[in-house]
Design a protein around this motif. Structure first.
Motif, short mmCIF file in Angstrom:
data_model
loop_
_atom_site.label_atom_id
_atom_site.label_comp_id
_atom_site.label_asym_id
_atom_site.label_seq_id
_atom_site.Cartn_x
_atom_site.Cartn_y
_atom_site.Cartn_z
N ALA A 110 0.85 -1.20 0.00
CA ALA A 110 0.00 0.00 0.00
C ALA A 110 0.89 1.25 0.00
O ALA A 110 1.97 1.24 0.58
CB ALA A 110 -0.91 0.01 1.22
N LEU A 111 0.39 2.29 -0.66
CA LEU A 111 1.06 3.59 -0.67
C LEU A 111 -0.02 4.64 -0.56
O LEU A 111 -0.89 4.75 -1.43
CB LEU A 111 1.87 3.78 -1.95
CG LEU A 111 2.51 5.17 -2.14
CD1 LEU A 111 3.54 5.44 -1.05
CD2 LEU A 111 3.16 5.26 -3.50
N GLU A 112 0.04 5.40 0.51
CA GLU A 112 -0.98 6.42 0.76
C GLU A 112 -0.29 7.75 1.05
O GLU A 112 0.72 7.80 1.76
CB GLU A 112 -1.83 5.99 1.97
CG GLU A 112 -2.99 6.90 2.25
CD GLU A 112 -3.81 6.42 3.45
OE1 GLU A 112 -4.52 7.25 4.01
OE2 GLU A 112 -3.70 5.24 3.82
N THR A 113 -0.83 8.83 0.50
CA THR A 113 -0.27 10.16 0.75
C THR A 113 -1.22 10.94 1.64
O THR A 113 -2.45 10.87 1.47
CB THR A 113 -0.05 10.93 -0.56
OG1 THR A 113 -1.29 11.05 -1.24
CG2 THR A 113 0.97 10.23 -1.44
N LYS A 114 -0.64 11.67 2.59
CA LYS A 114 -1.44 12.50 3.49
C LYS A 114 -0.82 13.89 3.54
O LYS A 114 0.35 14.04 3.89
CB LYS A 114 -1.47 11.91 4.90
CG LYS A 114 -2.22 10.61 4.99
CD LYS A 114 -2.30 10.14 6.42
CE LYS A 114 -3.11 8.85 6.50
NZ LYS A 114 -3.17 8.35 7.85
N VAL A 115 -1.60 14.89 3.18
CA VAL A 115 -1.13 16.27 3.22
C VAL A 115 -1.16 16.73 4.68
O VAL A 115 -2.13 16.53 5.39
CB VAL A 115 -2.01 17.17 2.33
CG1 VAL A 115 -1.59 18.61 2.45
CG2 VAL A 115 -1.94 16.70 0.88
N ARG A 116 -0.07 17.35 5.10
CA ARG A 116 0.06 17.84 6.47
C ARG A 116 -0.23 19.34 6.51
O ARG A 116 -0.06 20.04 5.52
CB ARG A 116 1.48 17.57 6.99
CG ARG A 116 1.90 16.11 6.91
CD ARG A 116 1.11 15.21 7.79
NE ARG A 116 1.31 15.62 9.17
CZ ARG A 116 0.57 15.23 10.17
NH1 ARG A 116 -0.44 14.43 9.99
NH2 ARG A 116 0.82 15.63 11.40
N PRO A 117 -0.60 19.88 7.67
CA PRO A 117 -0.90 21.31 7.74
C PRO A 117 0.35 22.21 7.76
O PRO A 117 0.22 23.41 7.61
CB PRO A 117 -1.68 21.44 9.06
CG PRO A 117 -1.24 20.28 9.88
CD PRO A 117 -0.94 19.18 8.91
N GLN A 118 1.54 21.63 7.91
CA GLN A 118 2.74 22.45 7.95
C GLN A 118 3.01 23.04 6.57
O GLN A 118 3.00 22.34 5.58
CB GLN A 118 3.98 21.62 8.37
CG GLN A 118 3.94 21.12 9.78
CD GLN A 118 3.20 19.80 9.92
OE1 GLN A 118 2.82 19.19 8.95
NE2 GLN A 118 2.99 19.39 11.15
N LYS A 119 3.28 24.34 6.54
CA LYS A 119 3.54 25.02 5.27
C LYS A 119 4.81 25.85 5.40
O LYS A 119 5.11 26.36 6.47
CB LYS A 119 2.36 25.92 4.88
CG LYS A 119 1.12 25.13 4.56
CD LYS A 119 0.00 26.00 4.10
CE LYS A 119 -1.22 25.12 3.80
NZ LYS A 119 -2.34 25.89 3.36
N ALA A 120 5.53 25.95 4.29
CA ALA A 120 6.73 26.80 4.22
C ALA A 120 6.74 27.44 2.84
O ALA A 120 7.12 26.83 1.86
CB ALA A 120 7.98 25.96 4.43
N GLY A 121 6.26 28.67 2.77
CA GLY A 121 6.18 29.34 1.48
C GLY A 121 5.16 28.66 0.60
O GLY A 121 4.01 28.45 0.98
N LYS A 122 5.59 28.26 -0.59
CA LYS A 122 4.67 27.58 -1.52
C LYS A 122 4.68 26.07 -1.31
O LYS A 122 4.04 25.33 -2.04
CB LYS A 122 5.03 27.92 -2.96
CG LYS A 122 6.38 27.42 -3.41
CD LYS A 122 6.63 27.74 -4.85
CE LYS A 122 7.95 27.12 -5.29
NZ LYS A 122 8.14 27.21 -6.71
#
Length: 185
Positions: A110-122
């Motif tokens: 399995a391969l799953e991607t999860k977007v995290r709330p940490q942001k740095a610029g773009k």
């Protein structure tokens, strides 16, 4: 024609002339007069110029320090940008990790991607949760591939479980991906 000088002042002037007949006192008076003239005609006019020059020098040193700081920041920025791909969106990272899985010889479950709330610029944080099976050598090769990647990739969580002649693993890898563009009305 005589000036209107009071007799008291005239007497004091004559006393000063008598005192200056002594060579030691005359030397002291001349040195004092030269110092007074030097202070009045040389130091005072140049003191204003010196204070202006000191202020200009301080401004120039501050400007030089800021320029040096900006140059160091630009060098650090270009160094950091080298560890991020030009087009590092979610699809890029998925394909990138799939190529590493193929190279190392592990079997992907399995391969799953999860977007995290940490942001740095773009950029924003992205976790890739990978479940894979393989031998010790193939899993070691895959973990080393992640950690020695030319891009900024890090393993956040790593868990192994032995099953018969193979090892099951669950790896959470962190990367910085481009933020997805929100299409709104």
């Amino acid at each position: 024609m005589e000036l209107a000088v009071s007799p008291e002042w005239k007497r004091q002037f004559d006393d000063i002339v008598v005192q200056l007949r002594d060579p030691f006192k005359l030397r002291l008076a001349v040195i004092g007069l030269v110092c007074l003239i030097g202070f009045g005609l040389i130091y005072r006019p140049f003191n204003n110029n010196l204070s202006t020059l000191r202020q200009d020098l301080a401004k120039a040193q501050t400007r030089e320090a800021l320029i040096d700081h900006v140059e160091k920041l630009r060098a650090a920025r270009s160094k950091i940008l080298k560890v991020f791909p030009e087009k590092g969106d979610v699809n890029f990272w998925t394909e990138y990790f799939l190529s590493g899985i193929r190279e190392s010889g592990v079997q992907l479950r399995a391969l799953e991607t999860k977007v995290r709330p940490q942001k740095a610029g773009k950029l924003q944080g992205l976790y890739l949760e990978i479940e894979a099976d393989g031998s010790y050598e193939s899993l070691h090769k895959f973990v080393a591939w992640i950690e020695q990647s030319p891009y900024f990739t890090r393993i956040v969580h790593l868990r192994f479980k032995a099953r018969d002649a193979r090892i099951e693993t669950r790896i959470t890898a962190a990367v910085m991906a481009e933020q997805e563009q929100k299409h709104g009305s």
